[in-house]
Design a protein around this motif. Structure first.
Motif, PDB file in Angstrom:
ATOM      1  N   VAL A 199      -9.036   6.046  -3.739  1.00 41.69           N
ATOM      2  CA  VAL A 199      -7.893   5.204  -3.235  1.00 41.69           C
ATOM      3  C   VAL A 199      -8.340   3.499  -4.187  1.00 41.69           C
ATOM      4  CG1 VAL A 199      -7.017   4.594  -1.571  1.00 41.69           C
ATOM      5  CG2 VAL A 199      -7.712   6.590  -1.170  1.00 41.69           C
ATOM      6  N   LEU A 200      -7.434   3.128  -4.660  1.00 41.47           N
ATOM      7  CA  LEU A 200      -7.829   1.709  -5.363  1.00 41.47           C
ATOM      8  C   LEU A 200      -7.174   0.857  -3.938  1.00 41.47           C
ATOM      9  CD1 LEU A 200      -7.140   1.805  -9.147  1.00 41.47           C
ATOM     10  CD2 LEU A 200      -9.434   2.182  -7.752  1.00 41.47           C
ATOM     11  N   ALA A 201      -6.018   1.444  -4.389  1.00 41.10           N
ATOM     12  CA  ALA A 201      -4.885  -0.556  -3.126  1.00 41.10           C
ATOM     13  C   ALA A 201      -4.127   0.271  -2.288  1.00 41.10           C
ATOM     14  CB  ALA A 201      -4.007  -1.318  -4.337  1.00 41.10           C
ATOM     15  N   PHE A 202      -3.472  -0.378  -1.870  1.00 41.89           N
ATOM     16  CA  PHE A 202      -2.779  -0.317  -0.273  1.00 41.89           C
ATOM     17  C   PHE A 202      -1.402  -1.491  -0.238  1.00 41.89           C
ATOM     18  CE2 PHE A 202      -0.667  -0.080   3.667  1.00 41.89           C
ATOM     19  CZ  PHE A 202       0.104   1.279   3.645  1.00 41.89           C
ATOM     20  N   GLY A 203      -0.267  -1.040  -0.145  1.00 43.43           N
ATOM     21  CA  GLY A 203       0.505  -1.920   0.641  1.00 43.43           C
ATOM     22  C   GLY A 203       1.935  -1.754   1.097  1.00 43.43           C
ATOM     23  N   THR A 257       8.758  -0.082   2.914  1.00 35.81           N
ATOM     24  CA  THR A 257       7.891   0.999   2.099  1.00 35.81           C
ATOM     25  C   THR A 257       6.329   0.910   2.047  1.00 35.81           C
ATOM     26  OG1 THR A 257       9.907   0.086   0.423  1.00 35.81           O
ATOM     27  CG2 THR A 257       8.506   0.706  -0.437  1.00 35.81           C
ATOM     28  N   ASP A 258       5.868   2.258   1.676  1.00 39.95           N
ATOM     29  CA  ASP A 258       4.656   1.576   1.588  1.00 39.95           C
ATOM     30  C   ASP A 258       3.997   2.277   0.683  1.00 39.95           C
ATOM     31  OD1 ASP A 258       4.494   0.823   4.049  1.00 39.95           O
ATOM     32  OD2 ASP A 258       3.329   2.857   5.164  1.00 39.95           O
ATOM     33  N   CYS A 259       2.875   1.975  -0.446  1.00 42.36           N
ATOM     34  CA  CYS A 259       2.559   2.356  -1.493  1.00 42.36           C
ATOM     35  C   CYS A 259       0.539   2.316  -1.434  1.00 42.36           C
ATOM     36  CB  CYS A 259       2.923   0.902  -2.624  1.00 42.36           C
ATOM     37  SG  CYS A 259       2.511   1.479  -3.816  1.00 42.36           S
ATOM     38  N   VAL A 260       0.863   3.178  -2.117  1.00 40.19           N
ATOM     39  CA  VAL A 260      -1.102   3.828  -2.476  1.00 40.19           C
ATOM     40  C   VAL A 260      -1.068   3.275  -4.008  1.00 40.19           C
ATOM     41  CG1 VAL A 260      -3.150   5.276  -2.108  1.00 40.19           C
ATOM     42  CG2 VAL A 260      -1.283   4.978  -0.168  1.00 40.19           C
ATOM     43  N   VAL A 261      -2.417   2.931  -4.480  1.00 37.81           N
ATOM     44  CA  VAL A 261      -2.431   3.167  -5.654  1.00 37.81           C
ATOM     45  C   VAL A 261      -3.981   3.903  -6.254  1.00 37.81           C
ATOM     46  CG1 VAL A 261      -3.214   2.346  -7.864  1.00 37.81           C
ATOM     47  CG2 VAL A 261      -1.526   0.861  -6.343  1.00 37.81           C
ATOM     48  N   LEU A 262      -4.031   4.989  -6.404  1.00 36.03           N
ATOM     49  CA  LEU A 262      -5.506   6.121  -7.006  1.00 36.03           C
ATOM     50  C   LEU A 262      -5.451   6.433  -7.903  1.00 36.03           C
ATOM     51  CD1 LEU A 262      -4.016   9.104  -4.792  1.00 36.03           C
ATOM     52  CD2 LEU A 262      -5.239   7.079  -4.412  1.00 36.03           C
ATOM     53  N   GLU A 263      -6.869   6.374  -8.445  1.00 37.65           N
ATOM     54  CA  GLU A 263      -7.212   7.082  -9.681  1.00 37.65           C
ATOM     55  C   GLU A 263      -7.909   7.980  -9.775  1.00 37.65           C
ATOM     56  OE1 GLU A 263     -10.922   5.428 -13.000  1.00 37.65           O
ATOM     57  OE2 GLU A 263     -10.650   4.444 -10.856  1.00 37.65           O
ATOM     58  N   VAL A 278       5.544  -2.150  -4.542  1.00 37.66           N
ATOM     59  CA  VAL A 278       4.914  -2.500  -5.948  1.00 37.66           C
ATOM     60  C   VAL A 278       4.097  -3.487  -6.671  1.00 37.66           C
ATOM     61  CG1 VAL A 278       4.923  -1.282  -8.032  1.00 37.66           C
ATOM     62  CG2 VAL A 278       6.356  -0.077  -6.334  1.00 37.66           C
ATOM     63  N   GLU A 279       5.119  -4.264  -7.130  1.00 36.74           N
ATOM     64  CA  GLU A 279       4.955  -5.428  -7.515  1.00 36.74           C
ATOM     65  C   GLU A 279       3.142  -5.696  -7.119  1.00 36.74           C
ATOM     66  OE1 GLU A 279       5.608  -9.789  -9.682  1.00 36.74           O
ATOM     67  OE2 GLU A 279       6.830  -8.149  -8.413  1.00 36.74           O
ATOM     68  N   HIS A 280       2.964  -5.689  -6.095  1.00 36.79           N
ATOM     69  CA  HIS A 280       2.572  -6.419  -4.492  1.00 36.79           C
ATOM     70  C   HIS A 280       1.188  -5.177  -4.609  1.00 36.79           C
ATOM     71  CE1 HIS A 280      -0.029  -8.079  -1.469  1.00 36.79           C
ATOM     72  NE2 HIS A 280      -0.541  -7.051  -1.246  1.00 36.79           N
ATOM     73  N   THR A 281       1.574  -4.151  -4.419  1.00 31.85           N
ATOM     74  CA  THR A 281      -0.012  -3.666  -4.665  1.00 31.85           C
ATOM     75  C   THR A 281      -0.367  -3.165  -6.073  1.00 31.85           C
ATOM     76  OG1 THR A 281       1.095  -2.002  -3.024  1.00 31.85           O
ATOM     77  CG2 THR A 281      -0.598  -1.259  -3.840  1.00 31.85           C
ATOM     78  N   LEU A 282       0.041  -2.442  -7.351  1.00 29.83           N
ATOM     79  CA  LEU A 282      -0.306  -2.916  -8.144  1.00 29.83           C
ATOM     80  C   LEU A 282      -1.002  -4.182  -8.245  1.00 29.83           C
ATOM     81  CD1 LEU A 282       2.647  -1.241 -10.711  1.00 29.83           C
ATOM     82  CD2 LEU A 282       0.195  -0.210  -9.735  1.00 29.83           C
ATOM     83  N   GLY A 283      -0.392  -5.587  -8.811  1.00 33.73           N
ATOM     84  CA  GLY A 283      -1.773  -7.068  -8.448  1.00 33.73           C
ATOM     85  C   GLY A 283      -2.262  -6.992  -7.837  1.00 33.73           C
ATOM     86  N   GLU A 284      -3.069  -5.772  -6.728  1.00 29.95           N
ATOM     87  CA  GLU A 284      -4.386  -5.979  -6.062  1.00 29.95           C
ATOM     88  C   GLU A 284      -4.782  -4.419  -6.999  1.00 29.95           C
ATOM     89  OE1 GLU A 284      -5.247  -6.760  -2.625  1.00 29.95           O
ATOM     90  OE2 GLU A 284      -3.911  -8.832  -3.051  1.00 29.95           O
ATOM     91  N   ALA A 285      -4.505  -3.821  -7.411  1.00 29.39           N
ATOM     92  CA  ALA A 285      -4.968  -2.491  -8.295  1.00 29.39           C
ATOM     93  C   ALA A 285      -5.788  -3.334  -9.734  1.00 29.39           C
ATOM     94  CB  ALA A 285      -4.223  -1.469  -8.327  1.00 29.39           C
ATOM     95  N   GLY A 286      -4.621  -4.542 -10.381  1.00 29.25           N
ATOM     96  CA  GLY A 286      -5.329  -4.395 -11.438  1.00 29.25           C
ATOM     97  C   GLY A 286      -4.358  -4.319 -12.666  1.00 29.25           C
ATOM     98  N   LEU A 287      -3.575  -3.893 -12.207  1.00 28.30           N
ATOM     99  CA  LEU A 287      -2.525  -3.342 -13.090  1.00 28.30           C
ATOM    100  C   LEU A 287      -2.140  -3.173 -13.229  1.00 28.30           C
ATOM    101  CD1 LEU A 287      -4.010   1.069 -11.689  1.00 28.30           C
ATOM    102  CD2 LEU A 287      -4.753   0.183 -13.369  1.00 28.30           C
TER     103      LEU A 287
END
Length: 348
Positions: A179-183, A331-337, A243-252
């Motif tokens: 789990v990389l980031a949540f927004g 809207t909730d978003c989770v970034v996974l690797e 999505v933009e905020h959460t991806l920014g937190e994840a650096g993607l």
């Protein structure tokens, strides 16, 4: 928020009942032919009389087995429900706990609605990072919409309500996805759209009022015709910002994301709320799956994640978004690797 310490999804499981085709529903006069054509939906999961919590239990059995965790590793169970679970005043989370881990730990219900599974994932991650006493948290969800006060075929043109269950194990030790980031982003000025003029007390369900989003949409159309402006805003803007905020937190960047596991909306709603605001086509998401299953409430993102991982459609090094839109409007978003491949040999 970016998670700077390791938190993993260690296991995921689902319970998917048999489907009823939309062609059959049209033939039975349950579903309007024009709505079917516009929706792009092929079929919907229907569980008949199997309760939602029991579907959550079946999904949890798979997720826990895949996780490699023992029952004593778990410190909490977080359960999500979009529809009514059983007797009023009864605890569905503890029923799920009793029939899965059967340990004297906390079991709570998380909402709101379809956002619950991702909100629960966030809460589980914080719990594991803040309390080292246990190594895992079990997330469950399950709904059966086949009740007298819901018409799954006509409650909304945005989706067809589907029955099903899903579960995930969140772990501090290891897993197949980091789990990389949540927004989360909300536009609370739009909450009224899902009330549609209904009184807040007594709650509609207690006086036999059905769940019907189309009636609430009709209310706002009538208000607009009378010169009363409805709450303004576009849900797609909330999705894009999240999505933009959460991806920014994840650096993607979005083009580095292999797949997006989203809610099971009809074609038009999927395009308007998810695809067009993000500037992507349906091959990046899970449309080919969700059009055969329907919208199973909070279970959707875990159903999508299990599908793409177990089929080898994502592999170590790939990034996956879990994305849900729900009432509020939020809207909730989770970034996974993805860090480990699915190994079917270990299923036994």
């Amino acid at each position: 928020m970016r998670f700077h310490e390791d938190v993993f999804v260690a296991g995921v499981g689902t319970y998917r009942p048999d489907v009823v085709s939309t062609a059959f529903a049209v033939g039975a006069s349950w579903y309007d032919p024009a709505d079917r054509e516009a929706s792009g939906m092929e079929s919907v999961m229907v569980a008949r009389d199997l309760p939602g919590p029991d579907m959550a239990v079946r999904a949890a059995e798979v997720a826990v087995r895949r996780s490699g965790h023992d029952r004593d590793d778990f410190g909490a169970l977080l359960h999500t429900a979009t529809h009514h679970q059983g007797p009023d005043g009864w605890s569905a989370p503890h029923y799920v706990l009793r029939n899965t881990l059967d340990r004297p730990i906390t079991a709570v219900q998380v909402g709101p609605g379809c956002l619950g599974s991702l909100a629960a994932l966030e809460s589980a991650a914080y719990r594991l990072l803040g309390n080292p006493e246990h190594d895992a948290v079990l997330l469950t969800c399950g709904d059966n919409f086949g009740t007298p006060l819901v018409d799954r075929w006509r409650a909304s043109k945005l989706f067809l309500l589907a029955d099903g269950g899903a579960a995930a194990v969140v772990s501090r030790r290891a897993g197949f996805a980091r789990v990389l980031a949540f927004g989360a982003v909300s536009n609370p000025s739009m909450e009224e759209l899902h009330r549609g003029g209904e009184k807040r007390f007594p709650p509609g369900i207690t006086i036999g009022r059905s769940l019907n989003f189309e009636e609430r949409s009709a209310y706002w159309r009538e208000q607009w015709a009378q010169g009363v402006a409805p709450p303004m805003g576009h849900f797609g803007d909330v999705v894009a910002e999240t999505v933009e905020h959460t991806l920014g937190e994840a650096g993607l960047a979005l083009d580095k994301v292999a797949r997006i596991c989203h809610s099971g909306y009809t074609r038009g709603a999927l395009e308007s709320i998810y695809l067009d605001p993000l500037g992507i086509d349906d091959t990046r998401g899970t449309w080919e799956l969700t059009r055969t299953l329907g919208h199973a409430g909070a279970a959707d993102p875990f159903i999508g994640l299990e599908h793409v991982w177990t089929r080898g459609e994502v592999v170590p090094g790939d990034h996956v978004l879990l994305l849900c839109a729900g009432p509020g409007m939020e809207t909730d978003c989770v970034v996974l690797e993805i860090v480990a491949p699915y190994e079917p040999a270990k299923e036994g």
